[in-house]
Design an enzyme around this catalytic site. Structure first.
Site, PDB file in Angstrom:
ATOM      1  N   ARG A   8      13.860  40.369  38.656  1.00 45.69           N
ATOM      2  CA  ARG A   8      14.907  39.714  37.655  1.00 45.69           C
ATOM      3  C   ARG A   8      15.021  39.446  36.059  1.00 45.69           C
ATOM      4  NH1 ARG A   8      18.604  35.993  41.222  1.00 45.69           N
ATOM      5  NH2 ARG A   8      20.055  36.438  39.496  1.00 45.69           N
ATOM      6  N   SER A  10      16.150  36.877  34.557  1.00 44.19           N
ATOM      7  CA  SER A  10      17.016  35.573  34.856  1.00 44.19           C
ATOM      8  C   SER A  10      15.582  34.703  33.936  1.00 44.19           C
ATOM      9  CB  SER A  10      18.102  34.608  35.588  1.00 44.19           C
ATOM     10  OG  SER A  10      16.164  34.879  36.483  1.00 44.19           O
ATOM     11  N   LYS A  77      14.885  33.067  49.505  1.00 42.95           N
ATOM     12  CA  LYS A  77      16.269  32.102  50.870  1.00 42.95           C
ATOM     13  C   LYS A  77      17.221  33.206  50.267  1.00 42.95           C
ATOM     14  CE  LYS A  77      18.094  29.279  46.578  1.00 42.95           C
ATOM     15  NZ  LYS A  77      18.773  29.950  45.727  1.00 42.95           N
ATOM     16  N   ASP A  78      17.369  33.739  49.411  1.00 39.98           N
ATOM     17  CA  ASP A  78      18.398  35.116  48.546  1.00 39.98           C
ATOM     18  C   ASP A  78      17.662  36.073  49.687  1.00 39.98           C
ATOM     19  OD1 ASP A  78      18.680  34.233  47.080  1.00 39.98           O
ATOM     20  OD2 ASP A  78      17.763  35.025  44.876  1.00 39.98           O
ATOM     21  N   LEU A 124      28.118  27.086  48.842  1.00 38.94           N
ATOM     22  CA  LEU A 124      28.577  26.965  50.513  1.00 38.94           C
ATOM     23  C   LEU A 124      27.951  25.486  51.196  1.00 38.94           C
ATOM     24  CD1 LEU A 124      30.983  29.568  51.904  1.00 38.94           C
ATOM     25  CD2 LEU A 124      31.791  27.739  51.057  1.00 38.94           C
ATOM     26  N   ARG A 125      27.062  25.316  50.960  1.00 34.81           N
ATOM     27  CA  ARG A 125      26.068  24.623  52.047  1.00 34.81           C
ATOM     28  C   ARG A 125      26.263  23.164  50.843  1.00 34.81           C
ATOM     29  NH1 ARG A 125      21.298  22.250  49.929  1.00 34.81           N
ATOM     30  NH2 ARG A 125      21.123  23.882  49.229  1.00 34.81           N
ATOM     31  N   ARG A 126      26.262  23.892  49.984  1.00 35.29           N
ATOM     32  CA  ARG A 126      26.131  22.092  49.246  1.00 35.29           C
ATOM     33  C   ARG A 126      27.271  21.771  49.323  1.00 35.29           C
ATOM     34  NH1 ARG A 126      22.526  24.902  45.184  1.00 35.29           N
ATOM     35  NH2 ARG A 126      20.808  24.806  45.934  1.00 35.29           N
ATOM     36  N   ARG A 143      28.717  29.244  39.281  1.00 32.02           N
ATOM     37  CA  ARG A 143      28.080  30.368  39.382  1.00 32.02           C
ATOM     38  C   ARG A 143      27.204  30.034  37.847  1.00 32.02           C
ATOM     39  NH1 ARG A 143      27.960  36.095  40.704  1.00 32.02           N
ATOM     40  NH2 ARG A 143      25.377  35.398  40.104  1.00 32.02           N
ATOM     41  N   GLY A 144      25.916  30.841  37.419  1.00 32.46           N
ATOM     42  CA  GLY A 144      24.996  31.288  36.580  1.00 32.46           C
ATOM     43  C   GLY A 144      23.857  30.679  36.562  1.00 32.46           C
ATOM     44  N   ASN A 145      22.948  31.003  35.894  1.00 33.76           N
ATOM     45  CA  ASN A 145      21.762  30.669  35.368  1.00 33.76           C
ATOM     46  C   ASN A 145      21.670  28.885  35.875  1.00 33.76           C
ATOM     47  OD1 ASN A 145      21.821  29.854  33.054  1.00 33.76           O
ATOM     48  ND2 ASN A 145      21.180  32.106  31.979  1.00 33.76           N
ATOM     49  N   VAL A 146      19.695  28.426  35.567  1.00 34.90           N
ATOM     50  CA  VAL A 146      20.169  26.697  35.449  1.00 34.90           C
ATOM     51  C   VAL A 146      20.374  25.962  34.196  1.00 34.90           C
ATOM     52  CG1 VAL A 146      18.066  25.137  35.540  1.00 34.90           C
ATOM     53  CG2 VAL A 146      18.190  27.358  37.138  1.00 34.90           C
ATOM     54  N   ARG A 149      24.195  26.252  33.671  1.00 35.80           N
ATOM     55  CA  ARG A 149      24.730  25.033  35.329  1.00 35.80           C
ATOM     56  C   ARG A 149      25.029  23.990  34.363  1.00 35.80           C
ATOM     57  NH1 ARG A 149      24.385  26.826  41.253  1.00 35.80           N
ATOM     58  NH2 ARG A 149      24.493  28.918  40.726  1.00 35.80           N
ATOM     59  N   CYS A 236      23.072  34.021  53.677  1.00 31.97           N
ATOM     60  CA  CYS A 236      22.544  32.735  53.577  1.00 31.97           C
ATOM     61  C   CYS A 236      23.616  31.864  52.102  1.00 31.97           C
ATOM     62  CB  CYS A 236      20.931  33.327  52.386  1.00 31.97           C
ATOM     63  SG  CYS A 236      21.821  34.339  50.995  1.00 31.97           S
TER      64      CYS A 236
END
Length: 309
Positions: A8, A10, A77-78, A124-126, A143-146, A149, A236
């Site tokens: 990707r 990013s 994890k994806d 959702l987990r967090r 949402r969004g890249n590091v 955020r 996930c």
């Protein structure tokens, strides 16, 4: 021959892929070229849980199947938990620190944030685990890249964000972390911090070559975590967390696997653990999932179906 590595576009994906490319060159002497692939997840601004499992993966896998690239690097994890016909995870390199991290204004820790503080996160987990802490935080889905955020904190839009420490580390920005969160407070996502190096299963020469990057302990830990997730039949993005550690025991290496299922509002959670040998990683995950279901986890998993948590 130059190997084509699909990634990707990013900053984080490119950093991860460059790390693997450098490792391939160091281990094999093979030259590697990065090939950017745009995925459906990159084109959408919808919350991850609405996009579905594998949204960042399918375009890379299509490019592999079409032989436009030779191998791909994914955030493990994806990956959907079901295997993909014709493809093989040839290597799982050593894992970055899998814990979650807090970046807060004023250098604050989670405990130092006042009631009503706005904390952003995308999973959702967090979200569920932040609610479960009972700190009266206002949890904001983002949402969004590091960089996007983190900028929300520096611009004053949010008081803090929670995201994977591994991503911040791979971008060389760990000095911005104000607290690395203890898994007792915030259990990571299954396979968080791990990479999956995937290629076509029939390309056995490449499978063997990439296999030199494989880290047995990381692979065993990730297999246990994802086996638990698969048995729970949760995507996930569901409020499911797992963290396996491999350590030396009395009779050789042992896996210690912790798992949790949390209601979206954080009001209820079930947290259990199991141990076993790395060779039994799949079975450890399955048994822990069964333990969680016996304890009532299925009644909590229904919360993920609410499109507006």
């Amino acid at each position: 021959m130059t190997l084509r590595l699909g990634t990707r576009g990013s900053a984080l994906a490119l950093a991860q892929s460059q790390h693997v490319a450098d490792a391939v060159r160091a281990a094999t002497g093979q030259d590697v070229q990065l090939v950017e692939i745009v995925t459906a997840g990159d084109r959408s601004s919808a919350p991850v849980q609405r996009l579905g499992v594998g949204v960042f993966v399918s375009a890379l896998r299509d490019a592999l199947a079409a032989k436009e690239i030779d191998f791909a690097v994914h955030s493990y994890k994806d990956l959907p938990t079901a295997p993909q016909d014709g493809l093989q995870v040839a290597a799982v390199p050593p894992r970055e620190d899998p814990r979650d991290a807090l970046v807060a204004s004023g250098g604050r820790t989670l405990a130092e944030l006042p009631p009503g503080a706005r904390v952003g996160t995308g999973a959702l987990r967090r979200i569920a685990q932040l609610h479960a802490l009972g700190l009266q935080l206002e949890v904001v889905p983002i949402r969004g890249n590091v960089d996007t955020r983190l900028r929300k904190v520096y611009d004053g839009e949010l008081d803090a964000v929670v995201l994977a420490r591994a991503g911040i580390a791979r971008l060389g920005r760990t000095d911005e972390i104000t607290e690395t969160l203890d898994p007792m407070l915030m259990l990571p996502a299954p396979a968080q911090g791990a990479l999956a190096v995937e290629c076509r299963a029939d390309d056995q020469d490449l499978v063997e070559l990439l296999g030199r990057l494989d880290h047995a302990s990381t692979r065993a830990a990730v297999i246990a975590e994802r086996s638990m997730l698969a048995t729970l039949e949760a995507g996930c993005s569901a409020p499911v967390a797992a963290f396996a550690e491999v350590a030396e025991g009395d009779d050789g290496e042992e896996i210690y696997l912790r798992g949790a299922v949390i209601s979206t509002d954080g009001a209820r959670d079930i947290r259990l653990s199991r141990t076993g040998t790395p060779a039994d990683a799949v079975e450890i995950g399955r048994k822990l999932a069964a333990d969680l279901l016996d304890a009532g986890a299925d009644t909590l998993l229904g919360a993920q179906n609410d499109p507006h948590p």
